[in-house]
Design an enzyme around this catalytic site. Sequence first.
Site, PDB file in Angstrom:
ATOM      1  N   GLY A  50      59.401 -14.556 -11.592  1.00 23.90           N
ATOM      2  CA  GLY A  50      59.534 -13.915 -12.902  1.00 23.90           C
ATOM      3  C   GLY A  50      58.946 -14.794 -13.976  1.00 23.90           C
ATOM      4  N   CYS A  77      60.150 -18.657  -6.100  1.00 29.35           N
ATOM      5  CA  CYS A  77      59.708 -19.125  -7.411  1.00 29.35           C
ATOM      6  C   CYS A  77      60.858 -19.063  -8.426  1.00 29.35           C
ATOM      7  CB  CYS A  77      58.473 -18.330  -7.836  1.00 29.35           C
ATOM      8  SG  CYS A  77      57.561 -19.134  -9.128  1.00 29.35           S
ATOM      9  N   TYR A  78      60.788 -18.175  -9.414  1.00 28.38           N
ATOM     10  CA  TYR A  78      61.917 -18.079 -10.355  1.00 28.38           C
ATOM     11  C   TYR A  78      63.221 -17.809  -9.605  1.00 28.38           C
ATOM     12  CZ  TYR A  78      64.932 -16.429 -14.130  1.00 28.38           C
ATOM     13  OH  TYR A  78      65.977 -16.263 -15.010  1.00 28.38           O
ATOM     14  N   HIS A 164      54.726 -18.608  -3.166  1.00 25.62           N
ATOM     15  CA  HIS A 164      54.855 -17.160  -2.952  1.00 25.62           C
ATOM     16  C   HIS A 164      54.440 -16.767  -1.533  1.00 25.62           C
ATOM     17  CE1 HIS A 164      55.677 -15.941  -7.130  1.00 25.62           C
ATOM     18  NE2 HIS A 164      55.045 -17.070  -7.422  1.00 25.62           N
ATOM     19  N   GLU A 166      54.711 -13.911  -0.291  1.00 25.15           N
ATOM     20  CA  GLU A 166      54.324 -12.496  -0.267  1.00 25.15           C
ATOM     21  C   GLU A 166      52.841 -12.274  -0.553  1.00 25.15           C
ATOM     22  OE1 GLU A 166      55.960 -14.110  -2.527  1.00 25.15           O
ATOM     23  OE2 GLU A 166      55.913 -13.219  -4.522  1.00 25.15           O
ATOM     24  N   SER A 217      45.464  15.649  -9.091  1.00 22.14           N
ATOM     25  CA  SER A 217      44.269  14.936  -9.563  1.00 22.14           C
ATOM     26  C   SER A 217      43.172  15.017  -8.511  1.00 22.14           C
ATOM     27  CB  SER A 217      44.613  13.467  -9.812  1.00 22.14           C
ATOM     28  OG  SER A 217      44.838  12.822  -8.568  1.00 22.14           O
ATOM     29  N   GLY A 218      43.570  15.302  -7.277  1.00 24.26           N
ATOM     30  CA  GLY A 218      42.574  15.319  -6.201  1.00 24.26           C
ATOM     31  C   GLY A 218      42.547  14.006  -5.445  1.00 24.26           C
ATOM     32  N   GLY A 219      43.256  13.014  -5.972  1.00 24.57           N
ATOM     33  CA  GLY A 219      43.350  11.730  -5.276  1.00 24.57           C
ATOM     34  C   GLY A 219      44.290  11.849  -4.080  1.00 24.57           C
ATOM     35  N   VAL A 220      44.370  10.753  -3.325  1.00 24.79           N
ATOM     36  CA  VAL A 220      45.181  10.772  -2.102  1.00 24.79           C
ATOM     37  C   VAL A 220      46.646  11.106  -2.414  1.00 24.79           C
ATOM     38  CG1 VAL A 220      46.013   9.350  -0.174  1.00 24.79           C
ATOM     39  CG2 VAL A 220      43.683   9.065  -1.007  1.00 24.79           C
ATOM     40  N   ASP A 221      47.202  10.430  -3.438  1.00 29.13           N
ATOM     41  CA  ASP A 221      48.643  10.560  -3.672  1.00 29.13           C
ATOM     42  C   ASP A 221      49.055  11.982  -4.039  1.00 29.13           C
ATOM     43  OD1 ASP A 221      48.499   7.832  -3.335  1.00 29.13           O
ATOM     44  OD2 ASP A 221      48.345   7.445  -5.488  1.00 29.13           O
ATOM     45  N   SER A 222      48.363  12.563  -5.030  1.00 29.45           N
ATOM     46  CA  SER A 222      48.794  13.897  -5.446  1.00 29.45           C
ATOM     47  C   SER A 222      48.445  14.946  -4.392  1.00 29.45           C
ATOM     48  CB  SER A 222      48.248  14.259  -6.831  1.00 29.45           C
ATOM     49  OG  SER A 222      46.859  14.359  -6.819  1.00 29.45           O
ATOM     50  N   LYS A 363      50.429   2.858  -1.212  1.00 26.55           N
ATOM     51  CA  LYS A 363      49.391   3.821  -0.850  1.00 26.55           C
ATOM     52  C   LYS A 363      49.244   3.988   0.664  1.00 26.55           C
ATOM     53  CE  LYS A 363      45.607   5.297  -3.300  1.00 26.55           C
ATOM     54  NZ  LYS A 363      46.333   5.692  -4.341  1.00 26.55           N
TER      55      LYS A 363
END
Length: 507
Positions: A50, A77-78, A164, A166, A217-222, A363
Site C-alpha cells: 500500500g 510490503c506494507y 512482492h 505476486e 462493446s464487442g470486446g471479450v468481456d461484454s 480476463k
Amino acid sequence: MKKILVIDFGSQYTQLIARRLRELCVYSEVCPWDELPKLDEVEGFILSGGPESSNIEGNPTIHEDIFSTKKPILGICYGMQVLSFQEGGKVINEGKKEFGHAELNVMSESNIFENIVTTIDVWMSHGDKVDSLPQGYEITASSSNSPIAAFQNQEKKYYGLQFHPEVTHTKYGIEIIKNFVDICGVEQNWNASDILKQIEELVSNEVKEDNVLLALSGGVDSTVLAAVLYKIIGDKLTCVMVDHGLLRKNEAKNVVQNLKEKIGLTVNLVNAEDTFLTKLSGVTEPETKRKIIGNTFIEVFENESKKLESINWLAQGTIYPDVIESAGNSKTKAKVIKSHHNVGGLPERMDLKLLEPFRMLFKDEVRKIGKAIGLPHEIVERHPFPGPGLGIRIIGEVNHERLERLREADHIFLSELKKQDLYYSASQAFAFYLPIKSVGVVGDNRVYADVIGLRSVNTTDFMTAKATALPHEFVEHVSTRIVNEIDGISRVVYDITSKPPATIEWE
Ligand code: XMP
C-alpha cells in the site's frame, strides 16, 4: 467455499495477488482493509502492499477480527510492515526508497521458502522497512538494503515479505504463494465451471423475472457476458451496441453478425459517429477525451434505452482490473493511472440496478468461461480493445480523416499478423496515430505527412508488459504496405517500450 482473503491496503498489485491464487486454482476474494466480509470460510489472509506508512496514526491497520481467527497471515510490503507494527516491532523510514530488483538471501528454514533456492532475484518497491522484530519473530531472509527482508512467527503461522512475490519479476514468486497456500491447507480445485455456477446462482437469485439491458462493446468481456446472460435469462436480455465511430474497421458489423450466427442473439446497433466526433472536435487532452467519450456514450445509450420497456437492470462486463485501475474500490487509495470506465454513471441516471457478474474476474477467467459455454475461438481470444477505442489511439485531436487512416493501418497490421500466424502469440497489438509531420519521398515527390505507430505487447495481466519481438521482415512488410496504401502517412515506427515505465496505450 474455503478461500484465502486478500486484504487490500491500496497497492497497484493487489489484484495480482488474487490472480496468482486463482492461477493456483485457489478460490480467493479481495476486500478493503476496513470492510471485512464474514470470515468463517477464510483459511488464510494475504495483506497487500500500500502507499501509506505504517507508522502514521490513522493509516490502515489489520482488523482485530483477522487475528482472532488464528489463521495464517502473509504480509507483503506494507502488509509486512503493518503486521510488524501491530505485533510490536519497529518500522522506520530512512527517506530512501528501494525500487526494482534486489537479491534476496534466504537465511533460515521456513515453510514459506520451502523447495526454493536460497538466493532469489526479487522485486522491491518500498520506502519504509522493518527495523526491529516483534517478539516471537525471526528473520528468514535479507537483502543488502533490507536486513529484515522477510520474517516469520512459525508458531502463529504469520509471515512477512518486504518484496512482492505476486509480480512476475520476482523469481519463484508463484512458488512462495503456493507454499503459503499449503500452509493454509486450502485445496487447489477452483475452475471455470465453478465460476460459471456461481454466476448462474447470482443472476438467478438477483434478477429473477426482471429485464436486463446490456451495453455491448464487442470486446471479450461484454460479449462473453452477453452469451452467459442469454444462456441464463434468454429473451429477458436486450443488448445495445453504440458505434461511437471509434471502432476498428468493420468491427460493429462483425460483432453483431457473429453474435447472431454463433449464439442466436440479436443486438440493437446504434450508429452515433457524428455525435461523438462533433463533441471531440478540438479536444486533445487524453483524460478529457475519455470523459467526453464516456459521457456521450451515456447520453446516446440512455436515449436508446428510453425506447425500451420495463428494464430493471443494467449489465456491464466490468472485470477486476477495471475496478482497480480506476481505483473504483473507493476505500483504498490505489493511485489512478488512467480513468478506465465502463459506462460509469449510467445506472444511477437511469435508475437501474447494476449487474456486474465479472467484477471479481480476470480476463483469462472470462475467456475460460467463454470457452466453457462454447463461444468460438476468434471471439474468446480476441485482443482487448479499450472502451474509448481509437479515440485514445490518435494522439491529440480526433477527426474523421485521422480515424479513417488509422482504421486502415490497424487493419493492415492485424490482418498481416493473422496471416503470418502471429496474432495469437501477442497479447495485444494495434496501430496508433501520431500527428507529427515528417518528410518522405513517394515517387519523385516530397511528402510531408503524419506517422503511424505499431505496438504489440506480451503480457499475462496487462499490469506489466513487454514489446513483442516481431520479425524485422514482418514489421518492414507492414510498414511498406501502410505507407504505400494510405495517403497522408509518410512513416511507420514500432514501439519497443516495456510497461512500466510506459503504458500499453499511448494515452
Ligand atoms: P494501459 O495503457 O493502462 O492499458 O497500460 C492496459 C490495458 O487497458 C486498456 N485500456 C483501457 N480500457 N478504457 C478501457 O476500457 C480505457 O480508458 C483504457 N485505457 C487503457 C488497454 O487497451 C490495455 O489492454
